[in-house]
Structure formats: structure tokens, C-alpha cells
Design a protein around this motif. Structure first.
Motif, PDB file in Angstrom:
ATOM      1  N   ALA A  93      -5.965  13.886  -1.160  1.00 44.40           N
ATOM      2  CA  ALA A  93      -6.812  13.027  -0.324  1.00 44.40           C
ATOM      3  C   ALA A  93      -6.658  11.560  -0.745  1.00 44.40           C
ATOM      4  N   GLU A  94      -6.612  11.307  -2.049  1.00 45.77           N
ATOM      5  CA  GLU A  94      -6.412   9.936  -2.531  1.00 45.77           C
ATOM      6  C   GLU A  94      -5.040   9.407  -2.123  1.00 45.77           C
ATOM      7  N   ASP A  95      -4.021  10.244  -2.237  1.00 48.76           N
ATOM      8  CA  ASP A  95      -2.673   9.824  -1.851  1.00 48.76           C
ATOM      9  C   ASP A  95      -2.598   9.534  -0.355  1.00 48.76           C
ATOM     10  N   ARG A  96      -3.273  10.345   0.435  1.00 44.81           N
ATOM     11  CA  ARG A  96      -3.314  10.125   1.882  1.00 44.81           C
ATOM     12  C   ARG A  96      -3.985   8.792   2.181  1.00 44.81           C
ATOM     13  N   ALA A  97      -5.077   8.497   1.483  1.00 45.60           N
ATOM     14  CA  ALA A  97      -5.771   7.216   1.669  1.00 45.60           C
ATOM     15  C   ALA A  97      -4.857   6.050   1.262  1.00 45.60           C
ATOM     16  N   SER A  98      -4.067   6.231   0.221  1.00 52.62           N
ATOM     17  CA  SER A  98      -3.105   5.197  -0.177  1.00 52.62           C
ATOM     18  C   SER A  98      -2.081   4.966   0.918  1.00 52.62           C
ATOM     19  N   LEU A  99      -1.624   6.040   1.542  1.00 47.22           N
ATOM     20  CA  LEU A  99      -0.656   5.920   2.632  1.00 47.22           C
ATOM     21  C   LEU A  99      -1.283   5.193   3.824  1.00 47.22           C
ATOM     22  N   VAL A 100      -2.520   5.517   4.150  1.00 49.85           N
ATOM     23  CA  VAL A 100      -3.208   4.844   5.264  1.00 49.85           C
ATOM     24  C   VAL A 100      -3.340   3.353   4.974  1.00 49.85           C
ATOM     25  N   ARG A 101      -3.731   2.982   3.761  1.00 50.75           N
ATOM     26  CA  ARG A 101      -3.851   1.565   3.394  1.00 50.75           C
ATOM     27  C   ARG A 101      -2.496   0.859   3.487  1.00 50.75           C
ATOM     28  N   LEU A 102      -1.447   1.537   3.052  1.00 57.08           N
ATOM     29  CA  LEU A 102      -0.104   0.968   3.132  1.00 57.08           C
ATOM     30  C   LEU A 102       0.293   0.739   4.593  1.00 57.08           C
ATOM     31  N   MET A 103       0.005   1.706   5.435  1.00 55.07           N
ATOM     32  CA  MET A 103       0.303   1.556   6.858  1.00 55.07           C
ATOM     33  C   MET A 103      -0.467   0.376   7.448  1.00 55.07           C
ATOM     34  N   GLU A 104      -1.709   0.208   7.044  1.00 54.49           N
ATOM     35  CA  GLU A 104      -2.505  -0.930   7.522  1.00 54.49           C
ATOM     36  C   GLU A 104      -1.885  -2.250   7.073  1.00 54.49           C
ATOM     37  N   ARG A 105      -1.437  -2.323   5.819  1.00 57.64           N
ATOM     38  CA  ARG A 105      -0.784  -3.549   5.319  1.00 57.64           C
ATOM     39  C   ARG A 105       0.474  -3.874   6.113  1.00 57.64           C
ATOM     40  N   LEU A 106       1.166  -2.834   6.561  1.00 55.85           N
ATOM     41  CA  LEU A 106       2.406  -3.010   7.310  1.00 55.85           C
ATOM     42  C   LEU A 106       2.164  -3.116   8.820  1.00 55.85           C
ATOM     43  N   ASP A 107       0.886  -3.119   9.226  1.00 58.99           N
ATOM     44  CA  ASP A 107       0.500  -3.159  10.645  1.00 58.99           C
ATOM     45  C   ASP A 107       1.103  -2.001  11.440  1.00 58.99           C
ATOM     46  N   ILE A 108       1.128  -0.829  10.824  1.00 56.74           N
ATOM     47  CA  ILE A 108       1.608   0.382  11.488  1.00 56.74           C
ATOM     48  C   ILE A 108       0.397   1.213  11.876  1.00 56.74           C
ATOM     49  N   LYS A 109       0.294   1.484  13.155  1.00 52.79           N
ATOM     50  CA  LYS A 109      -0.845   2.258  13.667  1.00 52.79           C
ATOM     51  C   LYS A 109      -0.639   3.745  13.425  1.00 52.79           C
ATOM     52  N   GLN A 110      -1.751   4.435  13.167  1.00 49.64           N
ATOM     53  CA  GLN A 110      -1.693   5.880  12.982  1.00 49.64           C
ATOM     54  C   GLN A 110      -1.443   6.560  14.326  1.00 49.64           C
ATOM     55  N   ASP A 111      -0.554   7.522  14.324  1.00 48.67           N
ATOM     56  CA  ASP A 111      -0.284   8.335  15.512  1.00 48.67           C
ATOM     57  C   ASP A 111      -1.281   9.491  15.505  1.00 48.67           C
ATOM     58  N   ARG A 112      -2.383   9.312  16.221  1.00 48.88           N
ATOM     59  CA  ARG A 112      -3.469  10.308  16.224  1.00 48.88           C
ATOM     60  C   ARG A 112      -3.003  11.645  16.795  1.00 48.88           C
ATOM     61  N   LEU A 113      -2.127  11.602  17.772  1.00 47.92           N
ATOM     62  CA  LEU A 113      -1.623  12.836  18.363  1.00 47.92           C
ATOM     63  C   LEU A 113      -0.861  13.650  17.317  1.00 47.92           C
ATOM     64  N   LYS A 114      -0.038  12.965  16.537  1.00 48.95           N
ATOM     65  CA  LYS A 114       0.773  13.644  15.527  1.00 48.95           C
ATOM     66  C   LYS A 114      -0.116  14.248  14.427  1.00 48.95           C
ATOM     67  N   THR A 115      -1.113  13.490  13.962  1.00 45.59           N
ATOM     68  CA  THR A 115      -1.973  14.009  12.894  1.00 45.59           C
ATOM     69  C   THR A 115      -2.881  15.130  13.414  1.00 45.59           C
ATOM     70  N   THR A 116      -3.325  15.018  14.667  1.00 41.69           N
ATOM     71  CA  THR A 116      -4.141  16.089  15.251  1.00 41.69           C
ATOM     72  C   THR A 116      -3.318  17.357  15.413  1.00 41.69           C
ATOM     73  N   ALA A 117      -2.089  17.212  15.877  1.00 42.51           N
ATOM     74  CA  ALA A 117      -1.209  18.375  16.021  1.00 42.51           C
ATOM     75  C   ALA A 117      -0.958  19.029  14.660  1.00 42.51           C
ATOM     76  N   ALA A 118      -0.779  18.215  13.628  1.00 37.71           N
ATOM     77  CA  ALA A 118      -0.563  18.754  12.283  1.00 37.71           C
ATOM     78  C   ALA A 118      -1.804  19.520  11.807  1.00 37.71           C
ATOM     79  N   TYR A 119      -2.971  18.965  12.057  1.00 36.30           N
ATOM     80  CA  TYR A 119      -4.232  19.602  11.671  1.00 36.30           C
ATOM     81  C   TYR A 119      -4.364  20.964  12.360  1.00 36.30           C
ATOM     82  N   ILE A 120      -4.115  20.992  13.652  1.00 37.05           N
ATOM     83  CA  ILE A 120      -4.217  22.245  14.411  1.00 37.05           C
ATOM     84  C   ILE A 120      -3.154  23.239  13.951  1.00 37.05           C
ATOM     85  N   GLY A 121      -1.953  22.738  13.696  1.00 34.86           N
ATOM     86  CA  GLY A 121      -0.875  23.603  13.206  1.00 34.86           C
ATOM     87  C   GLY A 121      -1.230  24.280  11.899  1.00 34.86           C
TER      88      GLY A 121
END
Length: 164
Positions: A48-76
Motif C-alpha cells: 500500500a505504501e509503495d502504491r502511494a509512492s507510485l501515485v505521488r510520482l505520477m502526480e509529480r510527472l502530471d500523469i493521470k491515473q487510468d481509472r478504467l485500468k485500475t478498476t479492471a485490475a481490481y475486478i480481475g
């Protein structure tokens, strides 16, 4: 920095971290009260901490989260629970082995992520080599811990007396 490819790459890893977090949480719960449960609970927290680090890194790089991809992964991950485990309705020692193998694959991929970003950190000041190095070291430590538990889980499963 080619943000087009980095966007896809980081979102793929974000989806993978979603699966890994859910899997670690479920495995920790299924093994609660055992040494496996203690290890998996700590691993779930670190993922969970590593995931939060990745999200912060994406924010620094102005990369938006692909909600469809993460939702599909969650359901999978939820559908992945339907895999037969040699027990009709209960948790099986084989479940533990397979869960640890999937976690190993995920953590190995995460290690690759941090190392890849470390290799290109010189090209973008938003990538902190020290932070990425710490994350890579933690992923390697996780990988070693998972492997130790996976081997023991295999012994527990495959050397246990057969029950009917």
C-alpha cells in the motif's frame, strides 16, 4: 522524457499494484493468526505504501491515473479468487502457495519498475534517484521474504498428509 510511453507503463504498474494490494490483503486475512498472516499483513502494508509512492510520482510527472485500468485490475483480482484449490469451500494450503507465487511475480515487476525509473532518473529532475533506490531496495527485501515463505508454504502443502 517520453511521457506517452511512461504514462502507459506507470498506469500498468498502478493496476498491478492494485491487484497485489488486494491479493496481499486477502492472503493476510486467510492466514490470520499464523506466521504467514503476520508476514502477509506487513507485506500488504508495504505494498500500500509503495502504491502511494507510485501515485505521488505520477502526480509529480502530471500523469493521470487510468481509472478504467485500475478498476479492471481490481475486478480481475476478485474473479481470480474463483480458481479451484483442491478444497471445495475452504482455504487450501495450495491457495497459500499460489498466492505467494503471484505476489512474487508482482513484487519482481515492481522491482523492475523502480530500477527502470532509476536508470532514466538523470533525464528528469522529478525522478528522485534516492527515493527510487530506497523503493528498489524494499522491493528486493520483499521478494526475498516472499520466496522464503513460498518455499515453506510449498513444503507445508506438498508434504502434508492427504486429508479426505
Amino acid at each position: 522524457m517520453n511521457l506517452k510511453y511512461l504514462d502507459v507503463y506507470l498506469n500498468d504498474h498502478l493496476a498491478g499494484s492494485t491487484v497485489g494490494h488486494e491479493l496481499a490483503k486477502r492472503a493476510a486475512s486467510s492466514n490470520e493468526g499464523t506466521e504467514y498472516g503476520t508476514f502477509l499483513s506487513e507485506l500488504e502494508h508495504e505494498i500500500a505504501e509503495d502504491r502511494a509512492s507510485l501515485v505521488r510520482l505520477m502526480e509529480r510527472l502530471d500523469i493521470k491515473q487510468d481509472r478504467l485500468k485500475t478498476t479492471a485490475a481490481y475486478i480481475g483480482e476478485k474473479f481470480g479468487r474463483l480458481k479451484p484449490n483442491a478444497h471445495l469451500t475452504s482455504y487450501s494450503p495450495l491457495s497459500r502457495v499460489v498466492e505467494l507465487e503471484f505476489l512474487s511475480l508482482g513484487v519482481t515487476g515492481k522491482l523492475g519498475l523502480w530500477r527502470a525509473l532509476l536508470a532514466v532518473a538523470h533525464a528528469d529532475e522529478r525522478l528522485d534517484p534516492q527515493e527510487l533506490g530506497v523503493l528498489a531496495e524494499r522491493a528486493e527485501t520483499q521478494r526475498v521474504g516472499i520466496e522464503e515463505h513460498r518455499v515453506r508454504a510449498a513444503e507445508d502443502a506438498f508434504l502434508a498428509p492427504v486429508s479426505t
